[in-house]
Design a protein around this motif. Structure first.
Motif, PDB file in Angstrom:
ATOM      1  N   LEU A  96       0.955  -0.891   0.242  1.00  0.00           N
ATOM      2  CA  LEU A  96      -0.740  -0.023  -0.344  1.00  0.00           C
ATOM      3  C   LEU A  96       0.920   1.456  -0.067  1.00  0.00           C
ATOM      4  O   LEU A  96       1.717   1.136   1.323  1.00  0.00           O
ATOM      5  N   THR A  97       0.379   2.565  -0.337  1.00  0.00           N
ATOM      6  CA  THR A  97       0.906   3.448  -0.230  1.00  0.00           C
ATOM      7  C   THR A  97       0.661   4.352   1.069  1.00  0.00           C
ATOM      8  O   THR A  97       0.016   3.761   1.480  1.00  0.00           O
ATOM      9  N   VAL A  98       1.083   5.052   1.067  1.00  0.00           N
ATOM     10  CA  VAL A  98       1.074   5.672   2.564  1.00  0.00           C
ATOM     11  C   VAL A  98      -0.313   6.718   2.228  1.00  0.00           C
ATOM     12  O   VAL A  98      -1.198   6.546   3.473  1.00  0.00           O
ATOM     13  N   LYS A  99      -1.038   6.800   1.149  1.00  0.00           N
ATOM     14  CA  LYS A  99      -2.129   7.393   0.808  1.00  0.00           C
ATOM     15  C   LYS A  99      -3.798   6.600   1.363  1.00  0.00           C
ATOM     16  O   LYS A  99      -4.384   7.004   1.549  1.00  0.00           O
ATOM     17  N   ASP A 100      -2.798   5.623   0.905  1.00  0.00           N
ATOM     18  CA  ASP A 100      -3.415   4.157   0.862  1.00  0.00           C
ATOM     19  C   ASP A 100      -4.289   3.562   2.128  1.00  0.00           C
ATOM     20  O   ASP A 100      -5.749   3.582   2.034  1.00  0.00           O
ATOM     21  N   LEU A 101      -3.025   3.406   3.045  1.00  0.00           N
ATOM     22  CA  LEU A 101      -3.298   3.271   4.225  1.00  0.00           C
ATOM     23  C   LEU A 101      -3.914   4.523   5.074  1.00  0.00           C
ATOM     24  O   LEU A 101      -4.939   4.433   5.707  1.00  0.00           O
ATOM     25  N   ARG A 108     -12.698   4.615   5.915  1.00  0.00           N
ATOM     26  CA  ARG A 108     -13.282   3.641   5.549  1.00  0.00           C
ATOM     27  C   ARG A 108     -14.146   3.141   4.885  1.00  0.00           C
ATOM     28  O   ARG A 108     -15.715   3.072   5.035  1.00  0.00           O
ATOM     29  N   ARG A 109     -13.565   3.277   4.011  1.00  0.00           N
ATOM     30  CA  ARG A 109     -14.524   2.265   2.049  1.00  0.00           C
ATOM     31  C   ARG A 109     -13.510   1.899   2.251  1.00  0.00           C
ATOM     32  O   ARG A 109     -12.182   2.244   1.677  1.00  0.00           O
ATOM     33  N   PRO A 110     -13.501   0.518   0.501  1.00  0.00           N
ATOM     34  CA  PRO A 110     -12.654  -0.421   0.075  1.00  0.00           C
ATOM     35  C   PRO A 110     -12.161   1.329  -0.661  1.00  0.00           C
ATOM     36  O   PRO A 110     -12.519   2.198  -1.431  1.00  0.00           O
ATOM     37  N   LEU A 111     -10.179   0.358  -0.902  1.00  0.00           N
ATOM     38  CA  LEU A 111      -9.798   1.162  -2.037  1.00  0.00           C
ATOM     39  C   LEU A 111     -10.261   1.710  -3.467  1.00  0.00           C
ATOM     40  O   LEU A 111      -9.767   2.396  -4.033  1.00  0.00           O
ATOM     41  N   PHE A 112     -11.126   0.321  -3.931  1.00  0.00           N
ATOM     42  CA  PHE A 112     -11.046   0.186  -5.445  1.00  0.00           C
ATOM     43  C   PHE A 112     -11.944   1.357  -5.336  1.00  0.00           C
ATOM     44  O   PHE A 112     -12.358   1.676  -6.699  1.00  0.00           O
ATOM     45  N   LEU A 113     -12.668   1.988  -4.961  1.00  0.00           N
ATOM     46  CA  LEU A 113     -13.897   3.315  -4.785  1.00  0.00           C
ATOM     47  C   LEU A 113     -13.175   4.542  -4.961  1.00  0.00           C
ATOM     48  O   LEU A 113     -13.499   5.190  -5.510  1.00  0.00           O
ATOM     49  N   GLY A 114     -11.909   4.496  -5.391  1.00  0.00           N
ATOM     50  CA  GLY A 114     -10.657   5.128  -5.132  1.00  0.00           C
ATOM     51  C   GLY A 114     -11.278   5.886  -3.774  1.00  0.00           C
ATOM     52  O   GLY A 114     -11.786   6.167  -3.174  1.00  0.00           O
ATOM     53  N   VAL A 115     -10.219   7.167  -3.475  1.00  0.00           N
ATOM     54  CA  VAL A 115      -9.685   7.932  -3.047  1.00  0.00           C
ATOM     55  C   VAL A 115     -10.373   9.596  -2.700  1.00  0.00           C
ATOM     56  O   VAL A 115     -10.313  10.099  -4.136  1.00  0.00           O
ATOM     57  N   SER A 116     -11.256  10.028  -2.153  1.00  0.00           N
ATOM     58  CA  SER A 116     -12.520  10.565  -2.367  1.00  0.00           C
ATOM     59  C   SER A 116     -11.408  12.094  -2.725  1.00  0.00           C
ATOM     60  O   SER A 116     -10.112  12.337  -2.093  1.00  0.00           O
ATOM     61  N   LYS A 117     -11.245  12.917  -3.070  1.00  0.00           N
ATOM     62  CA  LYS A 117     -10.340  14.428  -3.028  1.00  0.00           C
ATOM     63  C   LYS A 117     -11.119  15.216  -1.890  1.00  0.00           C
ATOM     64  O   LYS A 117      -9.723  15.644  -1.638  1.00  0.00           O
ATOM     65  N   ALA A 118     -11.616  15.071  -0.979  1.00  0.00           N
ATOM     66  CA  ALA A 118     -11.490  15.933   0.171  1.00  0.00           C
ATOM     67  C   ALA A 118     -10.679  14.977   1.221  1.00  0.00           C
ATOM     68  O   ALA A 118      -9.644  15.654   1.937  1.00  0.00           O
ATOM     69  N   THR A 119     -11.164  13.617   1.200  1.00  0.00           N
ATOM     70  CA  THR A 119      -9.902  12.885   1.732  1.00  0.00           C
ATOM     71  C   THR A 119      -8.584  12.606   1.685  1.00  0.00           C
ATOM     72  O   THR A 119      -7.908  12.966   1.944  1.00  0.00           O
TER      73      THR A 119
END
Ligand SMILES: Nc1ncnc2c1ncn2[C@@H]1O[C@H](COP(=O)(O)OP(=O)(O)O)[C@@H](O)[C@H]1O
Ligand SMILES: [Mg+2]
Length: 250
Positions: A96-101, A108-119
């Motif tokens: 995992l990358t730091v961002k993913d972790l 608290r949502r699965p990574l395949f949904l992508g990381v939202s801009k806000a997060t």
């Protein structure tokens, strides 16, 4: 440097914890001064981690723990506490990358949904506070011990805590990074006024950065006070049960 007495943020009275039928904490009473750094020292097995875990309600206890911070802490997990647990042998080979972790921990949502801009913006802001900007896309497995601890500290800073519980946060990190890590904690404390309870065996760092020291022995506070008064050979011998010498820094 002596700072004026501060009112308590947290007041602990006659705290008792039993684990597996054995008494571990036998009536701990202490106040954590608001906006200050309090260090908790004591032998391995003296109950330091148990005390922190009781404060975040991971262990049942008898006695009273009161927060004076204007929030309702009657619910089981106080949101205004940031907790960095004692380093577990975390499997840092996570692909995992730091961002993913951080996204996993924060959103608290699965990574395949992508990381939202806000997060993503929240993560960038947190990493900046711990001096880790630019490490967003680094794999977690490539981080040094000190860098990994900074990432865990960043997670504990969200949402803005009033109390930071740090359990041997710099253990196992090389000396230079250790110093930088303690400087970072001091800096966060000064800038945000966050109250810190720090478990540490690094007495030089305790002497330099703590306003107050609690010595735990046999499940009780055996002595407490400013580092200069507490970190004496006599007290250390009583706390650690052995002769220990320590030189104060001026
Ligand atoms: N889940 C548990 N069940 C039973 N005993 C425990 C548990 N966790 C810790 N202990 C015991 O409680 C004592 C205090 O442990 P701990 O709080 O981890 O000490 P410290 O952090 O000061 O090294 C130790 O004797 C340990 O073996
Ligand atoms: Mg411990």
């Amino acid at each position: 440097m002596t700072r004026a007495a501060a009112p308590p943020l947290l007041s602990i009275r006659d705290l008792r914890v039993e684990l597996g039928g054995s008494p571990i904490l036998n009536g701990v009473s202490a106040d954590l001064a608001r906006g200050r750094v309090t260090a908790l020292i004591g032998l391995n097995g003296s109950g330091k981690t148990t005390l922190l875990r009781a404060l975040v309600r991971e262990y049942p206890y008898r006695g009273t723990v009161r927060f004076f911070c204007g929030h309702d802490h009657s619910r089981p997990t106080p949101e205004h506490i940031g907790y960095v647990p004692q380093r577990l042998t975390l499997d840092a080979r996570l692909p995992l990358t730091v961002k993913d972790l951080m996204a996993l921990a924060l959103a608290r949502r699965p990574l395949f949904l992508g990381v939202s801009k806000a997060t993503a913006a929240r993560i960038a802001g947190l990493l900046e506070r711990v001096g880790m900007s630019g490490h967003l896309d680094r794999p977690v497995e490539g981080l040094s011990g000190g860098q990994l601890q900074r990432v865990l500290l960043a997670l504990a800073l969200d949402p803005q805590p009033e109390l930071l519980l740090l359990d041997e946060p710099a253990a196992g990190i090389d000396f230079k990074d250790q110093q930088k890590f303690y400087d970072l904690i001091a800096d966060l404390n000064r800038r945000s006024g966050v109250t810190v309870l720090l478990v540490s065996h690094e007495l030089t760092m305790v002497s330099r950065h703590a306003d107050h020291v609690l010595c735990l022995r046999d499940g009780k506070i055996q002595c407490e006070g400013p580092p200069r008064e507490v970190l004496t050979p006599d007290n250390l011998a009583q706390t650690f049960g052995t002769e220990m010498h320590f030189h104060h820094h001026h």
